[in-house]
Write a protein that holds these residues in place. Structure first.
Motif, PDB file in Angstrom:
ATOM      1  N   GLY A 241       0.795  -1.221   0.000  1.00 21.62           N
ATOM      2  CA  GLY A 241       0.000   0.000   0.000  1.00 21.62           C
ATOM      3  C   GLY A 241       0.824   1.266   0.000  1.00 21.62           C
ATOM      4  N   SER A 242       1.823   1.337  -0.866  1.00 26.42           N
ATOM      5  CA  SER A 242       2.700   2.503  -0.890  1.00 26.42           C
ATOM      6  C   SER A 242       2.997   2.916  -2.325  1.00 26.42           C
ATOM      7  CB  SER A 242       4.016   2.212  -0.153  1.00 26.42           C
ATOM      8  OG  SER A 242       4.693   1.106  -0.730  1.00 26.42           O
ATOM      9  N   VAL A 243       3.489   4.153  -2.454  1.00 21.64           N
ATOM     10  CA  VAL A 243       3.831   4.731  -3.758  1.00 21.64           C
ATOM     11  C   VAL A 243       5.285   5.193  -3.712  1.00 21.64           C
ATOM     12  CG1 VAL A 243       3.347   6.596  -5.373  1.00 21.64           C
ATOM     13  CG2 VAL A 243       1.463   5.436  -4.230  1.00 21.64           C
ATOM     14  N   ALA A 244       6.055   4.814  -4.730  1.00 20.33           N
ATOM     15  CA  ALA A 244       7.474   5.161  -4.787  1.00 20.33           C
ATOM     16  C   ALA A 244       7.745   6.131  -5.930  1.00 20.33           C
ATOM     17  CB  ALA A 244       8.318   3.895  -4.965  1.00 20.33           C
ATOM     18  N   VAL A 245       8.815   6.907  -5.771  1.00 18.36           N
ATOM     19  CA  VAL A 245       9.260   7.853  -6.802  1.00 18.36           C
ATOM     20  C   VAL A 245      10.719   7.576  -7.117  1.00 18.36           C
ATOM     21  CG1 VAL A 245       9.464  10.271  -7.471  1.00 18.36           C
ATOM     22  CG2 VAL A 245       7.705   9.587  -5.825  1.00 18.36           C
ATOM     23  N   HIS A 246      11.038   7.483  -8.420  1.00 18.19           N
ATOM     24  CA  HIS A 246      12.420   7.321  -8.858  1.00 18.19           C
ATOM     25  C   HIS A 246      12.754   8.401  -9.886  1.00 18.19           C
ATOM     26  CE1 HIS A 246      11.832   3.222  -7.282  1.00 18.19           C
ATOM     27  NE2 HIS A 246      13.145   3.185  -7.171  1.00 18.19           N
ATOM     28  N   PRO A 247      13.967   8.939  -9.842  1.00 18.07           N
ATOM     29  CA  PRO A 247      14.383   9.882 -10.883  1.00 18.07           C
ATOM     30  C   PRO A 247      14.749   9.139 -12.162  1.00 18.07           C
ATOM     31  CG  PRO A 247      16.180   9.521  -9.341  1.00 18.07           C
ATOM     32  CD  PRO A 247      14.993   8.756  -8.805  1.00 18.07           C
ATOM     33  N   VAL A 248      14.534   9.797 -13.297  1.00 14.73           N
ATOM     34  CA  VAL A 248      14.857   9.245 -14.608  1.00 14.73           C
ATOM     35  C   VAL A 248      16.019  10.030 -15.195  1.00 14.73           C
ATOM     36  CG1 VAL A 248      14.011   8.817 -16.944  1.00 14.73           C
ATOM     37  CG2 VAL A 248      12.475   8.503 -14.988  1.00 14.73           C
ATOM     38  N   ASP A 249      17.054   9.335 -15.602  1.00 22.58           N
ATOM     39  CA  ASP A 249      18.191   9.989 -16.238  1.00 22.58           C
ATOM     40  C   ASP A 249      17.746  10.543 -17.591  1.00 22.58           C
ATOM     41  OD1 ASP A 249      20.581  10.187 -18.073  1.00 22.58           O
ATOM     42  OD2 ASP A 249      21.624   9.581 -16.240  1.00 22.58           O
ATOM     43  N   PRO A 250      17.858  11.865 -17.812  1.00 23.88           N
ATOM     44  CA  PRO A 250      17.347  12.448 -19.059  1.00 23.88           C
ATOM     45  C   PRO A 250      18.111  11.994 -20.299  1.00 23.88           C
ATOM     46  CG  PRO A 250      18.566  14.081 -17.790  1.00 23.88           C
ATOM     47  CD  PRO A 250      18.420  12.891 -16.908  1.00 23.88           C
ATOM     48  N   ALA A 251      19.326  11.536 -20.139  1.00 28.63           N
ATOM     49  CA  ALA A 251      20.125  11.128 -21.295  1.00 28.63           C
ATOM     50  C   ALA A 251      19.870   9.674 -21.679  1.00 28.63           C
ATOM     51  CB  ALA A 251      21.607  11.342 -21.009  1.00 28.63           C
ATOM     52  N   THR A 252      19.752   8.803 -20.679  1.00 28.37           N
ATOM     53  CA  THR A 252      19.668   7.366 -20.963  1.00 28.37           C
ATOM     54  C   THR A 252      18.316   6.749 -20.652  1.00 28.37           C
ATOM     55  OG1 THR A 252      20.401   6.702 -18.742  1.00 28.37           O
ATOM     56  CG2 THR A 252      22.117   7.182 -20.393  1.00 28.37           C
ATOM     57  N   GLY A 253      17.501   7.398 -19.806  1.00 26.19           N
ATOM     58  CA  GLY A 253      16.241   6.816 -19.370  1.00 26.19           C
ATOM     59  C   GLY A 253      16.396   5.879 -18.189  1.00 26.19           C
ATOM     60  N   ALA A 254      17.628   5.641 -17.731  1.00 23.64           N
ATOM     61  CA  ALA A 254      17.849   4.760 -16.594  1.00 23.64           C
ATOM     62  C   ALA A 254      17.289   5.388 -15.319  1.00 23.64           C
ATOM     63  CB  ALA A 254      19.340   4.476 -16.435  1.00 23.64           C
ATOM     64  N   LEU A 255      17.036   4.547 -14.322  1.00 25.01           N
ATOM     65  CA  LEU A 255      16.441   4.999 -13.069  1.00 25.01           C
ATOM     66  C   LEU A 255      17.503   5.194 -11.999  1.00 25.01           C
ATOM     67  CD1 LEU A 255      13.385   2.560 -12.997  1.00 25.01           C
ATOM     68  CD2 LEU A 255      13.384   4.973 -13.664  1.00 25.01           C
ATOM     69  N   GLY A 256      17.332   6.258 -11.197  1.00 23.35           N
ATOM     70  CA  GLY A 256      18.194   6.494 -10.062  1.00 23.35           C
ATOM     71  C   GLY A 256      17.588   5.932  -8.788  1.00 23.35           C
ATOM     72  N   GLU A 257      18.264   6.122  -7.680  1.00 21.91           N
ATOM     73  CA  GLU A 257      17.769   5.639  -6.393  1.00 21.91           C
ATOM     74  C   GLU A 257      16.482   6.368  -6.011  1.00 21.91           C
ATOM     75  OE1 GLU A 257      18.592   3.206  -4.577  1.00 21.91           O
ATOM     76  OE2 GLU A 257      20.481   2.597  -5.529  1.00 21.91           O
ATOM     77  N   ARG A 258      15.627   5.667  -5.322  1.00 23.45           N
ATOM     78  CA  ARG A 258      14.311   6.187  -4.933  1.00 23.45           C
ATOM     79  C   ARG A 258      14.454   7.492  -4.153  1.00 23.45           C
ATOM     80  NH1 ARG A 258      13.135   2.012  -2.351  1.00 23.45           N
ATOM     81  NH2 ARG A 258      13.396   2.812  -0.237  1.00 23.45           N
ATOM     82  N   THR A 259      13.616   8.475  -4.493  1.00 17.77           N
ATOM     83  CA  THR A 259      13.626   9.762  -3.786  1.00 17.77           C
ATOM     84  C   THR A 259      12.493   9.884  -2.779  1.00 17.77           C
ATOM     85  OG1 THR A 259      12.314  10.761  -5.574  1.00 17.77           O
ATOM     86  CG2 THR A 259      14.717  10.977  -5.715  1.00 17.77           C
ATOM     87  N   ASP A 260      11.484   9.022  -2.873  1.00 18.60           N
ATOM     88  CA  ASP A 260      10.384   9.095  -1.905  1.00 18.60           C
ATOM     89  C   ASP A 260       9.632   7.775  -1.876  1.00 18.60           C
ATOM     90  OD1 ASP A 260       8.834  10.203   0.058  1.00 18.60           O
ATOM     91  OD2 ASP A 260       7.811  11.659  -1.226  1.00 18.60           O
ATOM     92  N   LEU A 261       9.006   7.519  -0.740  1.00 14.91           N
ATOM     93  CA  LEU A 261       8.135   6.367  -0.553  1.00 14.91           C
ATOM     94  C   LEU A 261       7.043   6.783   0.424  1.00 14.91           C
ATOM     95  CD1 LEU A 261       7.615   3.310  -1.098  1.00 14.91           C
ATOM     96  CD2 LEU A 261       8.895   2.865   0.999  1.00 14.91           C
ATOM     97  N   VAL A 262       5.805   6.795  -0.043  1.00 21.86           N
ATOM     98  CA  VAL A 262       4.671   7.225   0.769  1.00 21.86           C
ATOM     99  C   VAL A 262       3.758   6.028   0.994  1.00 21.86           C
ATOM    100  CG1 VAL A 262       2.691   8.773   0.927  1.00 21.86           C
ATOM    101  CG2 VAL A 262       4.799   9.551  -0.171  1.00 21.86           C
ATOM    102  N   THR A 263       3.486   5.717   2.267  1.00 21.93           N
ATOM    103  CA  THR A 263       2.614   4.601   2.614  1.00 21.93           C
ATOM    104  C   THR A 263       1.253   5.121   3.054  1.00 21.93           C
ATOM    105  OG1 THR A 263       4.505   3.261   3.314  1.00 21.93           O
ATOM    106  CG2 THR A 263       2.332   2.565   4.087  1.00 21.93           C
ATOM    107  N   HIS A 264       0.190   4.482   2.570  1.00 22.81           N
ATOM    108  CA  HIS A 264      -1.174   4.880   2.922  1.00 22.81           C
ATOM    109  C   HIS A 264      -1.558   4.290   4.278  1.00 22.81           C
ATOM    110  CE1 HIS A 264      -1.744   5.037  -1.728  1.00 22.81           C
ATOM    111  NE2 HIS A 264      -1.134   6.109  -1.272  1.00 22.81           N
TER     112      HIS A 264
END
Length: 409
Positions: free
Chosen positions: A174-197
């Motif tokens: 029951g949670s939502v995560a956020v990851h950054p996207v590398d603008p050059a490659t589309g690869a994902l960075g480490e999670r910047t947020d995690l919100v639990t309901h």
């Protein structure tokens, strides 16, 4: 093709079209290079060798094929071995399998970034992850890497229209995560947020929160999370610099509704919500300034008194029709959209031609609607009449191992 968003140069759209044409040709070449066809992707029975690659090339049509990507479960009996690769004929809707991308575990939901050059998949496992893959012209998608979602059983993801952030919904935790996207490659960075309901408490028959979908509102500043377990749609404001979700409001559905999937009317002033547990749909008002969602009264799905579990609802780009996938009843409901988006009028239901339509999707030109039928192991295709919204089956179902997501490009 989808109309370009505000501020997008027409040249960029042309570049994306050329990229997809080249990609389709590359997927066909990859099939000849030795990948399994989607229809052959099911695991071999115990004691028998796995099937050898066929090496055949799919039939092409004068207008050229377009890519179709298929999500599945790799850990379930009858499931696939990775992300299925296929093409569909833009003239007839006919699907041809071209291969499989192995090495992605339980890719049950797929999405692309705004530029269409990167594919993202959830890995719906106890220790959930999200995987990024490069869509490379001249070859199959290649894995860029995976990141933990910080939760269990991620079942949905989406990319912010700006292309900088990826959101994922962890169903089991029951949670939502956020990851950054590398603008050059589309690869994902480490999670910047995690919100639990954590509030409100679970609805009737639920053991906890179950985040089922997360998407960006039409204003691009708010992110909405649909939680089946708490009968709530949560609105967050996105901090576009830090990649964090700041709570704004909660929209409560009636207890036991089990909201599953939300889609917005093109006007951005209304949204339509499919409720899985009580077999209803709800028209919601949406305030673009505050991000507040206001649910209306529940409406019937046209499936009658039998068992049916709404899965996903879509609305056409012209805002005139909406379609709902019904699992169990195994049908597609057609609604007329009236009052500028404020009303849904039930028109009819049509058999989906498969068992348990888990997900539906339009082709980019919305000429075709694809239904991923989980239990029958098939993808069915319907021609969409732009004037009436009538759905007409387009040939025989395409066999695929436990398809739970179809993504036409």
């Amino acid at each position: 093709m989808t109309a370009p968003p505000k501020g997008t140069p027409h040249g960029a759209v042309a570049d994306r079209r050329r990229f997809l044409r080249t990609l389709a040709a590359g997927l066909a070449t990859a099939a000849g290079a030795g990948l399994l066809t989607a229809a052959d992707a099911a695991p071999a029975p115990a004691g028998r060798p796995a099937p050898r690659p066929t090496g055949r090339r799919p039939a092409r049509n004068p207008r050229g094929p377009r890519p179709l990507l298929l999500g599945t479960y790799t850990s379930k009996e009858g499931g696939g071995t990775g992300i299925g690769l296929a093409e569909y004929d833009t003239r007839t809707g006919r699907i041809t399998g071209t291969g499989v991308v192995p090495g992605v575990a339980d890719p049950s939901y797929l999405a692309t970034g705004p530029a269409g050059r990167t594919l993202y998949a959830v890995d719906e496992r106890q220790e959930g992850t999200v995987t990024a893959l490069a869509l490379t012209p001249g070859g199959p998608p290649t894995v860029l890497g995976s990141r933990s979602t910080g939760g269990a059983g991620p079942c949905h993801l989406s990319v912010h229209p700006g292309g900088r952030w990826l959101f994922s919904a962890n169903y089991l935790s029951g949670s939502v995560a956020v990851h950054p996207v590398d603008p050059a490659t589309g690869a994902l960075g480490e999670r910047t947020d995690l919100v639990t309901h954590t509030t409100p408490p679970p609805g009737p028959g639920q053991d906890g929160p179950h985040a089922h979908q997360v998407l960006t509102g039409p204003d691009r500043r708010h992110v909405l999370a649909v939680d089946l377990g708490t009968d709530t749609v949560y609105t967050y404001r996105l901090d576009p610099t830090a990649g964090r979700l700041l709570p704004v409001s909660r929209a409560a559905l009636r207890p036991g509704a089990g909201p599953r999937h939300l889609t917005f009317h093109p006007s951005g002033a209304f949204a339509y919500l499919a409720n899985e547990v009580d077999n209803t749909v709800v028209v919601c008002g949406y305030d673009r300034g505050s991000g507040r969602l206001t649910p209306g009264d529940p409406q019937p799905t046209g499936t009658g008194p039998g068992t049916s579990f709404p899965a996903q609802i879509l609305v056409t780009r012209n805002g005139r029709f909406a379609f709902l996938a019904n699992r169990g009843h195994n049908s597609l409901t057609r609604y007329a959209v009236e009052g500028g988006g404020s009303r849904l009028r039930l028109l009819d239901t049509v058999p989906v031609g498969g068992d348990f339509p888990r997900q539906i999707a339009f082709s980019p030109d919305q000429r075709w609607l694809f239904a991923a039928n989980q239990k029958s192991g098939s993808v069915t295709v319907f021609a969409v009449d732009a004037a009436t919204g009538t759905l007409t089956p387009a040939g025989a179902p395409f066999p695929a191992p436990m398809p739970v997501c179809a993504l036409p490009l």
